[in-house]
Design a protein around this motif. Structure first.
Motif: not given
Lengths: 491, 456
Positions: B179-183, B326-330
């Motif tokens: 919850k709240g993670h940008p993805y 993606m830039e923050r995680a995949g």
């Protein structure tokens, strides 16, 4: 000074770095004017014939280390056996599913080990087999490609599997509103008696009765060097290409003459507007199509027709898109096209609209169809003809796109200079010529209207809804339930 | 692992010796930075008399705030609605009148705009783009926002709601990410949030993210670099800088165990199984190995999962596997289309069996070579279109500060070994994952019912 890297020739770098600060602020009071246009000459393919009689169209280009090959074969669905619509496409599909004694998985592994792609299927006028590979691997990949073209196996085991997958595709078509609209439009525009009135991909009923023997017979009759054009585009010179093609495809022979061309009938005339519906309960959008038969002899790249169509629905600022998307907010986009095949041509409108707006959206579409028959403004004509003519070079940007473009010419037997003439002539289309094309092609009183969605809930206000011809999935994909029972699945 | 059939092994041995690409892949470029902080990359390509102008902003849905999901994409639409010196509707009309075309896309991390014009009309996109970057908000009125909001809602209906399996795009992100993670929300956003977006939101989003320092301009095509540089410096000379924008930092996330999502889809004709593991961000040392692993499992008829599920057991129609970086995680995704009426639990068991076999027995050299050959070819594809080239140059510039990054990118794949690809399967495809079962109405009994394992 900011970070700067430069890998251009040092002279050019020096000149770049010497650019000083610009003096005057930009003049934003009006858009900048374009300079003198550069002429665009379409490079014509070099045409030669192999000893086997196979005709080759070749365009050499050096930009990327890639080669594209497209075999265009006179083996499209118009040649389907009457009781087995789909055989042409399935024959083409199976070229890449096992050949020369190599199973489908082994063929795929071999192709992939070269970093290549080999694909095949059939469209309205033809079947095709494509190869896309780096030039370093082209000789090796061509061996596999030739094997698929010349020695497909049509093995029982592969067909048993593919048949299940084709049934899955038909199930998908039966549930996807855009696919249903495409099938319904084919039926409405061409009629049940015409081959193009039925799915290009065939019917479930034909699928269950088709055997590998049917596919082998179709292949034997239609896949011949004298019924094929091979388009080759990319990083290979003609001499080397000829040697490789003679080595790999030289043995391709056929006896006798090719089968007679199928009788070509255009879309049947229609004297009044007709509405066809497919009910999809709870669909949030209604997929709309309008189809009008185009006069016989309407070919791809007809300047006045294409410029008119660009203004009506084939550009972002087109009247249909502006009306339905920007002005009314009914749709994400609305388009029109003039689609020509060897069999005939159709003018079509395509969009999906928010379900509760179905009736007013249809009214707006017809308002635009009426309005295009009246004179456009000069500004509109200039915009439309520039989009139509000046975007042609984009079709020759990549090797893959170039090969596809020439394949269209081969499939429809078009004069190869036609597109160059189009570029020049489209820019001459004026307001009067544009209106002439609209009067010829856009005849709203002869339109078939197709609406796929929850018409029970949102159909109110659609003209002629009470007299609509209601199409069911079984009309469009006959035998789906039988096929489900026959092919089992595992559920 | 089964032995390779003789004939395929022969072919592999014959051809693996010749390299896929005879020469290094390199594109001539020049790169400079404008006074306002915007990075510019030029690459001449005279293949066709056209010029492709790409403008990449380092902003996507992951920069949105709670309650305003879908905003980055809505904003993208607004950017075509005119600016101080470009009346509403003229952006597209002027471009088309010049024989140009344009479009844009928004992802989790990036918003990319492009125009492609005949080479004699190249100043027009420079004028239009610089005007909307420098003078966008001056003419903004609520009507414009309302109009584009309706269009985006129609886009959502068309691309998600009115098509089979569309709901997965909406339901997977909040299940996969904390919850709240940008993805943890979809790019298209929620209808409620789209309705709530105000003109103040638009102004604030523009002010924060649409700064020259957060943009990379890439121009590819039929021009001379010295002349193009002058034109760019001219048209952007009155667009003030607004400072640097901080790049996002990796934000990896893990799942403690298996989460199951069952979707009853009114338009689904058969079941779809999707198994998703949170993995690494783009250009992480394991990222390229995960791409190669995806090809080993699902990249063609002979790939492990396709071969077993589609060709041998015949319980599925199609398999698709990819590492979404993606830039923050995949995330690593396995998608399987079941046969009509097919049971997803049976498919999920086979997926796990194959993963266990791969982890225990390793990837073979032939499998790795096949996977790598496809990646090398796709790199050559990037040279063969103005637009593809522009996107790659923009991506490499934003990531590495180096536009001509083709060989650097390829090297990530060339250094991979069967062991390194096997290792990422062990490291990332474990118990923490999401298992999605999407099924036709009334068929939820075919969903993955019980935890089916995974694990190392």
């Amino acid at each position: 000074m900011k970070t700067e890297t430069c890998v251009l020739a040092s002279l050019l770098c020096a000149s770049l770095l010497s650019v000083g600060a610009t003096a005057a602020a930009p003049d934003r009071s009006k858009p900048p004017e374009a300079g003198a246009p550069k002429p665009f000459t379409i490079e014509q393919p070099k045409v030669f014939t192999l000893k086997s009689g196979l005709t080759v169209w070749h365009v050499a280009r050096k930009r990327a280390p890639l080669v594209d090959v497209l075999a265009v074969i006179d083996a499209g669905p118009l040649r389907d056996p009457a009781d087995r619509p789909g055989v042409a496409k399935w024959t083409a599909d199976l070229l890449t599913e096992g050949s020369g004694g190599m199973r489908a998985v082994d063929f795929s592994d071999a192709v992939q080990s070269l970093g290549a792609e080999v694909a095949s299927t059939a469209e309205i006028d033809h079947a095709w087999l494509s190869l896309h590979v780096t030039s370093a691997r082209f000789p090796a990949a061509l061996k596999l490609y030739a094997q698929a073209l010349l020695k497909p196996d049509f093995a029982d085991a592969e067909w048993a599997r593919i048949r299940g997958q084709l049934f899955g595709e038909m199930m998908y078509q039966s549930q996807e509103p855009q696919e249903l609209a495409q099938l319904a439009a084919q039926r409405a525009n061409w009629g049940a008696e015409h081959r193009l009135g039925t799915a290009i991909g065939g019917t479930p009923r034909a699928l269950i009765k088709t055997t590998p023997a049917d596919l082998k017979a179709f292949y034997a009759a239609h896949y011949r060097p004298d019924a094929t054009t091979l388009v080759v585009v990319g990083d290979i010179e003609q001499g080397a290409l000829k040697r490789l093609l003679e080595a790999e495809l030289g043995a391709w022979t056929a006896s006798g003459s090719p089968p007679a061309a199928p009788a070509l009938r255009g879309p049947p005339a229609r004297n009044s507007r007709a509405l066809y519906t497919v009910q999809v309960p709870e669909a949030p959008q209604t997929v709309l199509r309008v189809g009008i038969p185009a006069p016989a002899g309407t070919l791809p790249f007809t300047p006045d027709a294409d410029v008119m169509n660009t203004l009506l629905g084939a550009s972002f600022t087109s009247r249909l898109n502006t009306n339905l998307r920007e002005t009314h907010g009914y749709s994400y986009g609305a388009h029109s096209r003039v689609a020509a095949s060897k069999s005939g041509a159709l003018f079509s409108v395509m969009t999906s609209v928010n379900a509760p707006t179905t009736a007013p959206a249809l009214a707006e579409i017809f308002l635009e169809l009426d309005r295009i028959r009246t004179p456009a403004t000069e500004e509109e004509a200039v915009r439309a003809r520039n989009v139509a003519a000046l975007t042609v070079p984009s079709a020759f940007d990549s090797g893959r796109a170039t090969a596809s473009q020439w394949a269209l010419f081969a499939a429809q037997r078009l004069d190869r200079t036609r597109l160059q003439q189009f570029v020049d002539q489209a820019q001459q289309v004026d307001v009067k010529a544009l209106q002439g094309a609209a009067l010829r092609l856009v005849r709203p009183s002869e339109a078939a209207v197709i609406a796929v969605g929850d018409l029970a809930q949102h159909g109110k206000g659609i003209a002629g809804l009470d007299k609509a011809i209601v199409l069911t999935v079984d009309d469009l994909l006959p035998g789906l339930a039988e096929a489900g029972a026959a092919l089992g699945g595992d559920g | 692992m089964r032995a390779l059939p003789v004939v395929a092994a022969l072919i592999a041995a014959l051809f693996a010796a010749s390299p896929s690409l005879a020469a290094p892949i390199s594109v001539p470029v020049s790169k400079f930075t404008l006074k306002n902080g915007m990075t510019v990359v030029l690459s001449e390509d005279h293949s066709v008399p056209r010029v492709h102008v790409g403008l990449r902003f380092g902003v996507g849905s992951s920069r949105e705030t709670p309650g305003r999901t879908g905003f980055a994409h809505l904003f993208e639409h607004l950017m075509f609605e005119g600016s101080a010196h470009v009346p509403e509707g003229k952006f597209d009309q002027w471009l088309e009148a010049a024989g140009g075309e344009n479009n844009a896309y928004t992802s989790e991390d990036v918003t990319f705009y492009y125009e492609e014009v005949p080479s004699n009309a190249v100043e027009l996109p420079l004028f239009l783009d610089s005007d909307r970057l420098g003078f966008f908000v001056e003419k903004l009125v609520p009507d414009l926002v309302d109009g584009q909001r309706d269009i985006v809602k129609n886009e959502r209906r068309q691309s998600i709601e009115n098509r089979p399996f569309g709901d997965i795009e909406l339901l997977l992100p909040p299940t996969l990410w904390p919850k709240g993670h940008p993805y943890s929300w979809s790019v298209i956003g929620s209808m409620e949030d789209l309705s709530a977006a105000s003109i103040d939101d638009v102004k604030s989003f523009y002010g924060t993210w649409y700064a020259p320092g957060n943009a990379t301009l890439v121009v590819v095509g039929d021009f001379t670099s010295a002349d193009m540089r002058k034109k760019i410096e001219h048209w952007y000379s009155d667009v003030p800088g607004r400072g640097a924008v901080e790049k996002p930092k990796p934000a990896p996330a893990a799942l403690a165990g298996e989460k199951r999502l069952v979707i009853e889809d009114a338009q689904a004709p058969f079941g779809l199984l999707q198994v998703v593991w949170p993995t690494v961000e783009l250009y992480h040392p394991d990222d390229a190995n995960l791409d190669l692993l995806a090809a080993v499992l699902g990249g063609g008829a002979g790939a492990r999962l396709t071969k077993r599920l589609v060709h041998e057991l015949k319980i599925a129609q199609q398999v698709e596997v990819h590492q979404g970086s993606m830039e923050r995680a995949g995330s690593f995704n396995v998608m399987v289309l079941a046969n009509p009426g097919g049971d997803l639990t049976a498919i999920a068991k086979v997926v796990d069996e194959e993963l266990a076999k791969l982890k225990a027995g390793g990837v073979t050299p032939a499998e790795l070579e096949r996977a790598r050959a496809g990646i090398e070819s796709s790199m050559a594809d990037a040279l063969d279109s103005l637009g593809e080239k522009a996107q790659r140059l923009a991506q490499y510039t934003a990531a590495w500060g180096q536009p001509d990054g083709f060989e650097r990118d390829l090297k990530r794949y060339r250094v991979a070994t069967p062991q390194s690809v096997t290792d990422v399967a062990k490291r990332w495809l474990g118990k923490g994952r999401v298992v999605v079962s999407a099924l036709p109405p009334g068929q939820t009994s075919l969903a993955v019912r019980s935890p089916i394992g995974g694990g190392k």
